[in-house]
Design a protein around this motif. Structure first.
Motif, PDB file in Angstrom:
ATOM      1  N   UNK A  21      -2.828  26.424 -12.029  1.00  0.00           N
ATOM      2  CA  UNK A  21      -3.125  27.722 -11.416  1.00  0.00           C
ATOM      3  C   UNK A  21      -3.264  28.829 -12.448  1.00  0.00           C
ATOM      4  N   UNK A  22      -2.538  28.743 -13.530  1.00  0.00           N
ATOM      5  CA  UNK A  22      -2.678  29.748 -14.587  1.00  0.00           C
ATOM      6  C   UNK A  22      -4.085  29.761 -15.165  1.00  0.00           C
ATOM      7  N   UNK A  23      -4.670  28.576 -15.293  1.00  0.00           N
ATOM      8  CA  UNK A  23      -6.046  28.479 -15.794  1.00  0.00           C
ATOM      9  C   UNK A  23      -7.034  29.077 -14.796  1.00  0.00           C
ATOM     10  N   UNK A  24      -6.796  28.818 -13.509  1.00  0.00           N
ATOM     11  CA  UNK A  24      -7.656  29.392 -12.468  1.00  0.00           C
ATOM     12  C   UNK A  24      -7.578  30.914 -12.498  1.00  0.00           C
ATOM     13  N   UNK A  25      -6.373  31.451 -12.526  1.00  0.00           N
ATOM     14  CA  UNK A  25      -6.183  32.902 -12.567  1.00  0.00           C
ATOM     15  C   UNK A  25      -6.831  33.486 -13.825  1.00  0.00           C
ATOM     16  N   UNK A  62      -3.716  33.858  -3.480  1.00  0.00           N
ATOM     17  CA  UNK A  62      -2.926  32.672  -3.155  1.00  0.00           C
ATOM     18  C   UNK A  62      -2.470  31.955  -4.425  1.00  0.00           C
ATOM     19  N   UNK A  63      -3.325  31.909  -5.437  1.00  0.00           N
ATOM     20  CA  UNK A  63      -2.949  31.268  -6.699  1.00  0.00           C
ATOM     21  C   UNK A  63      -1.749  31.976  -7.316  1.00  0.00           C
ATOM     22  N   UNK A  64      -1.765  33.292  -7.283  1.00  0.00           N
ATOM     23  CA  UNK A  64      -0.640  34.065  -7.823  1.00  0.00           C
ATOM     24  C   UNK A  64       0.616  33.802  -6.995  1.00  0.00           C
ATOM     25  N   UNK A  65       0.483  33.809  -5.667  1.00  0.00           N
ATOM     26  CA  UNK A  65       1.648  33.566  -4.794  1.00  0.00           C
ATOM     27  C   UNK A  65       2.225  32.158  -4.997  1.00  0.00           C
ATOM     28  N   UNK A  66       1.333  31.169  -5.115  1.00  0.00           N
ATOM     29  CA  UNK A  66       1.823  29.806  -5.315  1.00  0.00           C
ATOM     30  C   UNK A  66       2.547  29.676  -6.650  1.00  0.00           C
ATOM     31  N   UNK A  67       1.988  30.275  -7.681  1.00  0.00           N
ATOM     32  CA  UNK A  67       2.651  30.242  -8.990  1.00  0.00           C
ATOM     33  C   UNK A  67       4.035  30.887  -8.901  1.00  0.00           C
ATOM     34  N   UNK A  86      11.028  22.643   1.201  1.00  0.00           N
ATOM     35  CA  UNK A  86      10.268  23.240   0.077  1.00  0.00           C
ATOM     36  C   UNK A  86       8.821  23.468   0.476  1.00  0.00           C
ATOM     37  N   UNK A  87       8.234  22.489   1.169  1.00  0.00           N
ATOM     38  CA  UNK A  87       6.837  22.615   1.578  1.00  0.00           C
ATOM     39  C   UNK A  87       6.648  23.804   2.512  1.00  0.00           C
ATOM     40  N   UNK A  88       7.607  24.050   3.389  1.00  0.00           N
ATOM     41  CA  UNK A  88       7.511  25.194   4.311  1.00  0.00           C
ATOM     42  C   UNK A  88       7.503  26.511   3.523  1.00  0.00           C
ATOM     43  N   UNK A  89       8.286  26.589   2.467  1.00  0.00           N
ATOM     44  CA  UNK A  89       8.320  27.794   1.623  1.00  0.00           C
ATOM     45  C   UNK A  89       6.962  27.992   0.954  1.00  0.00           C
ATOM     46  N   UNK A  90       6.401  26.921   0.420  1.00  0.00           N
ATOM     47  CA  UNK A  90       5.120  26.999  -0.276  1.00  0.00           C
ATOM     48  C   UNK A  90       4.000  27.333   0.713  1.00  0.00           C
ATOM     49  N   UNK A  91       4.051  26.732   1.895  1.00  0.00           N
ATOM     50  CA  UNK A  91       3.038  27.044   2.915  1.00  0.00           C
ATOM     51  C   UNK A  91       3.092  28.522   3.299  1.00  0.00           C
ATOM     52  N   UNK A  92       4.278  29.070   3.441  1.00  0.00           N
ATOM     53  CA  UNK A  92       4.401  30.500   3.765  1.00  0.00           C
ATOM     54  C   UNK A  92       3.772  31.356   2.667  1.00  0.00           C
ATOM     55  N   UNK A  93       3.950  30.952   1.416  1.00  0.00           N
ATOM     56  CA  UNK A  93       3.348  31.694   0.293  1.00  0.00           C
ATOM     57  C   UNK A  93       1.822  31.657   0.412  1.00  0.00           C
ATOM     58  N   UNK A  94       1.255  30.501   0.707  1.00  0.00           N
ATOM     59  CA  UNK A  94      -0.195  30.358   0.866  1.00  0.00           C
ATOM     60  C   UNK A  94      -0.705  31.193   2.038  1.00  0.00           C
ATOM     61  N   UNK A  95      -0.059  31.034   3.181  1.00  0.00           N
ATOM     62  CA  UNK A  95      -0.553  31.672   4.400  1.00  0.00           C
ATOM     63  C   UNK A  95      -0.243  33.166   4.461  1.00  0.00           C
ATOM     64  N   UNK A  96       0.568  33.654   3.536  1.00  0.00           N
ATOM     65  CA  UNK A  96       0.834  35.097   3.475  1.00  0.00           C
ATOM     66  C   UNK A  96      -0.402  35.854   2.990  1.00  0.00           C
ATOM     67  N   UNK A  97      -1.331  35.134   2.408  1.00  0.00           N
ATOM     68  CA  UNK A  97      -2.558  35.747   1.901  1.00  0.00           C
ATOM     69  C   UNK A  97      -3.551  35.894   3.056  1.00  0.00           C
ATOM     70  N   UNK A 102      -4.170  27.667   8.589  1.00  0.00           N
ATOM     71  CA  UNK A 102      -3.828  26.246   8.687  1.00  0.00           C
ATOM     72  C   UNK A 102      -4.887  25.356   8.040  1.00  0.00           C
ATOM     73  N   UNK A 103      -6.157  25.578   8.336  1.00  0.00           N
ATOM     74  CA  UNK A 103      -7.217  24.707   7.804  1.00  0.00           C
ATOM     75  C   UNK A 103      -7.277  24.770   6.282  1.00  0.00           C
ATOM     76  N   UNK A 104      -7.215  25.961   5.715  1.00  0.00           N
ATOM     77  CA  UNK A 104      -7.289  26.057   4.248  1.00  0.00           C
ATOM     78  C   UNK A 104      -6.035  25.469   3.608  1.00  0.00           C
ATOM     79  N   UNK A 105      -4.897  25.617   4.267  1.00  0.00           N
ATOM     80  CA  UNK A 105      -3.659  25.032   3.759  1.00  0.00           C
ATOM     81  C   UNK A 105      -3.768  23.509   3.726  1.00  0.00           C
ATOM     82  N   UNK A 106      -4.228  22.932   4.822  1.00  0.00           N
ATOM     83  CA  UNK A 106      -4.374  21.478   4.880  1.00  0.00           C
ATOM     84  C   UNK A 106      -5.389  20.998   3.840  1.00  0.00           C
ATOM     85  N   UNK A 107      -6.460  21.772   3.633  1.00  0.00           N
ATOM     86  CA  UNK A 107      -7.468  21.370   2.657  1.00  0.00           C
ATOM     87  C   UNK A 107      -6.894  21.422   1.241  1.00  0.00           C
ATOM     88  N   UNK A 108      -6.091  22.431   0.957  1.00  0.00           N
ATOM     89  CA  UNK A 108      -5.429  22.505  -0.340  1.00  0.00           C
ATOM     90  C   UNK A 108      -4.580  21.257  -0.566  1.00  0.00           C
TER      91      UNK A 108
END
Length: 171
Positions: A21-25, A62-67, A86-97, A102-108
């Motif tokens: 994710x650092x490379x993406x950012x 989302x990349x920043x939040x996930x990092x 742990x996955x629920x915490x990470x999903x909340x970080x993704x979906x906070x954006x 749900x669809x983009x989370x599942x695709x990730x």
């Protein structure tokens, strides 16, 4: 967008298979920010669903939040997927954006190698037509898992085949 990013990273002399994710950012920052990267890297000026912002902007946030949540590689995400709390915490970080659901989370998760189906309008339309009525997401996931096992294909392969067919992009 994923393939365009890969192409841009190779053109920049990097190996996208090794990117975190650092490379993406950093790549988005180097392009002049998310708005500039929408054109310069991703060649995609589409807006995130339900949001008045570019998909590239949602991705960057989302990349920043996930990092910040400790996810910087696909390995980190697969490890988080093995721990429901742990996955629920990470999903909340993704979906906070805004614009990511749900669809983009599942695709990730699928892109990271976690088995599953992204239930977007293409998949929902297919399942509704095939089974009739409005089918809950949990039931769609169960049907896809059973169908992929019966057909002897990975669940993401079934998802992609149906998505391509529904979108008119069948090979």
């Amino acid at each position: 967008m994923v393939e365009r990013y890969r192409t841009a990273r190779v053109a920049a002399g990097a190996d996208p298979e090794l990117d975190g994710l650092g490379d993406l950012v950093a790549a988005i920052d180097a392009a002049g920010g998310a708005s500039a990267a929408a054109t310069g890297i991703f060649d995609n000026r589409q807006h995130a669903p339900g949001a008045k912002r570019l998909k590239a902007e949602a991705l960057y946030g989302a990349a920043v939040r996930l990092a910040d949540a400790g996810i910087v590689t696909s390995i980190d995400l697969r490890e988080a997927a093995a721990d429901p709390i742990r996955l629920a915490v990470v999903e909340r970080a993704w979906r906070a954006e805004r614009g990511l659901g749900h669809a983009s989370w599942r695709y990730l998760l699928m892109l990271a190698g976690v088995p599953g189906v992204k239930i977007d309008r293409m998949i929902s339309r297919y399942v509704t037509r095939a089974l009739g009525g409005n089918i809950p997401k949990a039931q769609i996931e169960k049907v896809f898992a059973e169908a992929s096992e019966t057909l002897g294909v990975e669940i993401h392969e079934l998802d992609h085949a149906i998505w391509r067919m529904e979108s008119g992009r069948a090979d």
